[in-house]
Design an enzyme around this catalytic site. Sequence first.
Site, PDB file in Angstrom:
ATOM      1  N   TYR A  18       0.840  -1.125  -0.055  1.00 36.47           N
ATOM      2  CA  TYR A  18      -0.052   0.108  -0.188  1.00 36.47           C
ATOM      3  C   TYR A  18       1.000   1.123  -0.107  1.00 36.47           C
ATOM      4  O   TYR A  18       0.295   2.354   0.282  1.00 36.47           O
ATOM      5  CB  TYR A  18      -1.135   0.177   1.334  1.00 36.47           C
ATOM      6  CG  TYR A  18      -2.193  -1.094   1.230  1.00 36.47           C
ATOM      7  CD1 TYR A  18      -2.206  -2.211   1.190  1.00 36.47           C
ATOM      8  CD2 TYR A  18      -3.508  -0.483   1.467  1.00 36.47           C
ATOM      9  CE1 TYR A  18      -2.996  -2.983   0.918  1.00 36.47           C
ATOM     10  CE2 TYR A  18      -4.442  -1.555   1.359  1.00 36.47           C
ATOM     11  CZ  TYR A  18      -4.154  -2.712   1.193  1.00 36.47           C
ATOM     12  OH  TYR A  18      -5.181  -3.417   1.137  1.00 36.47           O
ATOM     13  N   LYS A  73       6.312 -13.960   2.588  1.00 33.04           N
ATOM     14  CA  LYS A  73       6.479 -14.742   1.086  1.00 33.04           C
ATOM     15  C   LYS A  73       7.604 -14.473   0.639  1.00 33.04           C
ATOM     16  O   LYS A  73       7.775 -14.438  -0.604  1.00 33.04           O
ATOM     17  CB  LYS A  73       5.044 -13.918   0.420  1.00 33.04           C
ATOM     18  CG  LYS A  73       4.770 -14.647  -0.755  1.00 33.04           C
ATOM     19  CD  LYS A  73       4.251 -16.119  -0.618  1.00 33.04           C
ATOM     20  CE  LYS A  73       4.056 -16.745  -1.896  1.00 33.04           C
ATOM     21  NZ  LYS A  73       3.867 -18.434  -1.703  1.00 33.04           N
ATOM     22  N   ASP A  88       0.460 -18.368   2.248  1.00 29.08           N
ATOM     23  CA  ASP A  88      -0.249 -19.335   1.837  1.00 29.08           C
ATOM     24  C   ASP A  88      -0.424 -20.424   2.841  1.00 29.08           C
ATOM     25  O   ASP A  88      -1.794 -20.974   3.012  1.00 29.08           O
ATOM     26  CB  ASP A  88      -0.052 -19.890   0.543  1.00 29.08           C
ATOM     27  CG  ASP A  88       1.536 -20.388   0.314  1.00 29.08           C
ATOM     28  OD1 ASP A  88       2.090 -19.459   1.186  1.00 29.08           O
ATOM     29  OD2 ASP A  88       2.161 -20.921  -0.435  1.00 29.08           O
ATOM     30  N   ASP A  91      -4.456  -7.968   5.536  1.00 24.71           N
ATOM     31  CA  ASP A  91      -5.973  -7.451   5.115  1.00 24.71           C
ATOM     32  C   ASP A  91      -6.722  -8.726   4.765  1.00 24.71           C
ATOM     33  O   ASP A  91      -7.923  -8.979   5.431  1.00 24.71           O
ATOM     34  CB  ASP A  91      -5.855  -6.403   4.088  1.00 24.71           C
ATOM     35  CG  ASP A  91      -7.199  -5.913   3.524  1.00 24.71           C
ATOM     36  OD1 ASP A  91      -7.850  -5.598   4.488  1.00 24.71           O
ATOM     37  OD2 ASP A  91      -7.408  -5.887   2.280  1.00 24.71           O
ATOM     38  N   ASP A 147      -9.745 -10.882   7.058  1.00 19.54           N
ATOM     39  CA  ASP A 147     -11.095 -11.099   6.542  1.00 19.54           C
ATOM     40  C   ASP A 147     -11.360 -12.731   6.958  1.00 19.54           C
ATOM     41  O   ASP A 147     -12.596 -13.141   7.199  1.00 19.54           O
ATOM     42  CB  ASP A 147     -11.329 -10.831   5.170  1.00 19.54           C
ATOM     43  CG  ASP A 147     -11.714  -9.442   4.762  1.00 19.54           C
ATOM     44  OD1 ASP A 147     -11.229  -8.436   5.736  1.00 19.54           O
ATOM     45  OD2 ASP A 147     -12.138  -9.238   3.745  1.00 19.54           O
TER      46      ASP A 147
HETATM   47  N1  GGG Z   1     -14.130  -0.027   7.395  1.00 17.76           N
HETATM   48  C1  GGG Z   1     -12.985  -0.681   6.737  1.00 17.76           C
HETATM   49  C2  GGG Z   1     -13.278  -0.242   5.269  1.00 17.76           C
HETATM   50  O1  GGG Z   1     -14.072   0.676   4.931  1.00 17.76           O
HETATM   51  N2  GGG Z   1     -12.441  -0.793   4.468  1.00 17.76           N
HETATM   52  C3  GGG Z   1     -12.730  -0.467   3.078  1.00 17.76           C
HETATM   53  C4  GGG Z   1     -11.583  -1.160   2.161  1.00 17.76           C
HETATM   54  O2  GGG Z   1     -11.982  -1.287   0.779  1.00 17.76           O
HETATM   55  N3  GGG Z   1     -10.447  -1.417   2.542  1.00 17.76           N
HETATM   56  C5  GGG Z   1      -9.361  -2.058   1.921  1.00 17.76           C
HETATM   57  C6  GGG Z   1      -8.310  -1.973   2.627  1.00 17.76           C
HETATM   58  O3  GGG Z   1      -8.327  -1.502   3.757  1.00 17.76           O
HETATM   59  O4  GGG Z   1      -7.158  -2.548   2.388  1.00 17.76           O
END
Ligand code: GGG
Length: 358
Positions: free
Chosen positions: A138, A189, A222, A246, A250
Site C-alpha cells: 500500500y 512470502k 499461503d 488485510d 477477513d
Molecule cells: N471499514 C473498513 C473499510 O471501509 N474498508 C474498505 C476497504 O476497501 N478496505 C480495503 C483496505 O483497507 O485494504
Amino acid sequence: MRRYRIAAIPGDGIGTEVVPAGLRVLEALARRAGDFEVSATTLPWGSDHYRRTGKMMPDDGLDRIRDVDAILFGAVGDPGVPDDVTLWGLRLKICQGFDQYANVRPTRILPGLVSPLAGIGPDDLDWVIVRENSEGEYSGVGGRTHRGQPGEVGTEVAMFTRHGVARIMRFAFELARSRPRKQLTIVTKSNAQRHGMVLWDEVAAEVAASYPDVTSDRMLVDAMTVRMVRDPKSIDVVVATNLHADILSDLAAALAGSIGIAPTANLDPDRRYPSMFEPIHGAAFDIAGKGIANPLGTFWSMVMMLDHLGEPTAAERLMQAIEAVTRAGDTLPVDVGGSATTEQVTDAVINAIRGSNA
Ligand code: GGG
C-alpha cells in the site's frame, strides 16, 4: 470530568448506519460512567462528498481533525466511484497522513456465536492480527504508462523500509509479550518475493533477538491460511504485511462467525496523531439502507478506542454488554443468524450497559 473529542466519519454505505449507532452507545457509556464526557463531531466525508466536490474529504481535512482524541470511522466504497478513489481519498489518507502504522485486529468467537469450523468454540480461537499499515503493498509507488496502447503498463511496487518493518515488529512482539501465551507468528512470502520480503524476514529475526521470552515462528502466507482453518488453536498473535494481513483478517473474521463482528484499531502507537477505530467490514452497499447492518464490529472497535483513551472500565463494560447480547441470542443481527435490526441490536447493547454491574 474527563472530556474526549471524537471525530466521527461514517463514510459510505452501512458506515452511515453503524457509526450513528456507535455514537448512541458512546453516549450511554459516558452517562453510565458519570466521570467522562464525549463530544462527537460528525464529518460528512465520503463518496457523496466526492460527487459534490470531486474530493472524498476537504484538502484541509487532516488539519481539521488533527487535535481530536480519536476518530470513529465507518466504511468506504460506492458502486458509482472507483474503489481506489474512495480508499485512497479517505481511509488511507487518514491512516497514512497520521502515520497510524499499527493496525490491530483481534478475533474471537463471541459467546453464542458459531464458527463455520466444525468443533471449534470460543476457547479455541483467540487471535490478534497485526497489520503493517503504512507501507508494503500500500505504499502507493507505481504508475501507468502508454494508456490505451497495446503496450500499456501498470506497476505496483511493494515498498518495505527497515524503519517501517522494525517498528511494526517491535509493536507485534510487545503485544505478544503482553498476552499469556507470548507467541508470535511472522507471516511472509519471501520464497517468491525475494527483496522486500527477505528484508522483512531479516528485520523480524533481528527484533526477535530482543524478545527471548516470546516464542516466534515464521510462516508463508499461503500456508498460514491452511493453518488458520486446520489448527486455529496453535495461533496467538500474527504479524503480516499490509495486504497479507488485510486478507488474513477477513478470513479470521469469517472463521469467528462473521465479518460484521470484527473490529480494528489504526494506531499511532507514538501518539503524535489521533488513532482511528473502525469495523473491518466495508460499505456493504448490497444491504445499505435496509437497517440491518451489524453494529457489533463498530462497538467492539469502540472498546479498543476506550482502552486507547485510558478508559478501561468503560471499555470492559462495553465488551461485557456486547457479549451479554450475543450470549442471550434473542437480539442477534442478520449476518450471524438473527433477525434484529441495527437499531434493535443497539438498544439491546445500551440496555445491557445501563443494567451492568461492571
Ligand atoms: N471499514 C473498513 C473499510 O471501509 N474498508 C474498505 C476497504 O476497501 N478496505 C480495503 C483496505 O483497507 O485494504
